[in-house]
Design a protein around this motif. Structure first.
Motif, PDB file in Angstrom:
ATOM      1  N   HIS A  35      -2.030  48.188 -11.653  1.00  0.00           N
ATOM      2  CA  HIS A  35      -2.922  47.395 -10.811  1.00  0.00           C
ATOM      3  C   HIS A  35      -2.183  46.375  -9.946  1.00  0.00           C
ATOM      4  O   HIS A  35      -2.406  46.310  -8.751  1.00  0.00           O
ATOM      5  N   GLU A  36      -1.305  45.583 -10.553  1.00  0.00           N
ATOM      6  CA  GLU A  36      -0.645  44.514  -9.802  1.00  0.00           C
ATOM      7  C   GLU A  36       0.363  45.038  -8.781  1.00  0.00           C
ATOM      8  O   GLU A  36       0.729  44.324  -7.852  1.00  0.00           O
ATOM      9  N   LEU A  37       0.806  46.282  -8.934  1.00  0.00           N
ATOM     10  CA  LEU A  37       1.749  46.873  -7.977  1.00  0.00           C
ATOM     11  C   LEU A  37       1.049  47.766  -6.964  1.00  0.00           C
ATOM     12  O   LEU A  37       1.702  48.323  -6.078  1.00  0.00           O
ATOM     13  N   CYS A  59      -4.906  50.480 -15.123  1.00  0.00           N
ATOM     14  CA  CYS A  59      -6.267  50.950 -14.857  1.00  0.00           C
ATOM     15  C   CYS A  59      -6.346  52.441 -15.145  1.00  0.00           C
ATOM     16  O   CYS A  59      -5.565  53.227 -14.613  1.00  0.00           O
ATOM     17  N   VAL A  60      -7.299  52.835 -15.997  1.00  0.00           N
ATOM     18  CA  VAL A  60      -7.616  54.239 -16.271  1.00  0.00           C
ATOM     19  C   VAL A  60      -9.110  54.397 -15.997  1.00  0.00           C
ATOM     20  O   VAL A  60      -9.923  53.716 -16.613  1.00  0.00           O
ATOM     21  N   LYS A  85      -7.057  47.149 -18.356  1.00  0.00           N
ATOM     22  CA  LYS A  85      -6.622  46.409 -19.542  1.00  0.00           C
ATOM     23  C   LYS A  85      -5.202  45.912 -19.336  1.00  0.00           C
ATOM     24  O   LYS A  85      -4.381  46.569 -18.699  1.00  0.00           O
ATOM     25  N   SER A  86      -4.915  44.765 -19.919  1.00  0.00           N
ATOM     26  CA  SER A  86      -3.554  44.254 -19.953  1.00  0.00           C
ATOM     27  C   SER A  86      -2.945  44.746 -21.256  1.00  0.00           C
ATOM     28  O   SER A  86      -3.443  44.426 -22.343  1.00  0.00           O
ATOM     29  N   ILE A  87      -1.892  45.557 -21.148  1.00  0.00           N
ATOM     30  CA  ILE A  87      -1.276  46.147 -22.336  1.00  0.00           C
ATOM     31  C   ILE A  87       0.221  45.875 -22.347  1.00  0.00           C
ATOM     32  O   ILE A  87       0.814  45.551 -21.318  1.00  0.00           O
TER      33      ILE A  87
END
Length: 183
Positions: free
Chosen positions: A44-46, A130-131, A136-138
């Motif tokens: 997500h962040e990239l 993201c799926v 989720k942050s994993i």
């Protein structure tokens, strides 16, 4: 009772009432999302989409990375790396705080004769993945996966975060990643 499926009864109204009662009591509300063995995910962040393998036999998630360096910043430990994907020519440099170090047992075919090092140390970072429409942050460990078809492996710890079950005969069931915020 949580494995009970709503099956057709002689009267549709009876089946509907039973299903409604099961959802109201939470008996079916906590069922896992079924994903395929392979899914498209977004880092997500990239703003980067890539294929991932969902592996219940692995505990942690692993992201293909190269030029991995642990360094100090503002009194804390950080990691600098580039994504290690097959098609990436000039991958951007990514810097993230180090969450911890992971010690992964090495396979016998990953060691040379006489090599006594049974574990490899890998830096672990937190990453938003993201799926489907779940973000989720994993925790993700960094290692060179360029020899593998899938640059991201999602292990059982992350699958629990997603409340996911994996159907090995299915691929890309979640569709395109479409997340907006971390849940």
């Amino acid at each position: 009772m949580s494995n009970l499926a709503c099956v057709p009864f002689k009267q549709v109204a009876t089946a509907f009432a039973l299903c409604t009662a099961l959802f109201a009591t939470g008996a079916m509300a906590n069922q896992p999302q079924i994903y395929g063995l392979h899914e498209k995910v977004s880092l997500h962040e990239l703003a980067l989409e890539l294929p991932a393998k969902l592996d219940t036999g692995a505990e942690t998630a692993s992201l293909s990375a190269k030029n991995i360096q642990v360094f100090k910043r503002d009194g804390g430990e950080w990691v600098r790396f580039q994504l290690g994907m097959k098609d990436a020519e000039e991958a951007q440099i990514i810097e993230k705080p180090l969450a911890r170090m992971s010690y992964i047992k090495r396979r016998a075919d990953d060691r040379k004769p006489g090599d006594k090092q049974l574990y490899s140390a890998r830096p672990v970072i937190e990453m938003d993945i993201c799926v489907g429409n779940e973000l989720k942050s994993i925790e993700v460990n960094l290692t060179d996966r360029s020899a593998f078809e899938y640059p991201l492996l999602i292990g059982s710890s992350a699958l629990k975060e997603f409340n996911a079950a994996v159907s090995p005969g299915v691929r890309y069931s979640a569709g395109q990643p479409s997340c907006t915020q971390t849940s």
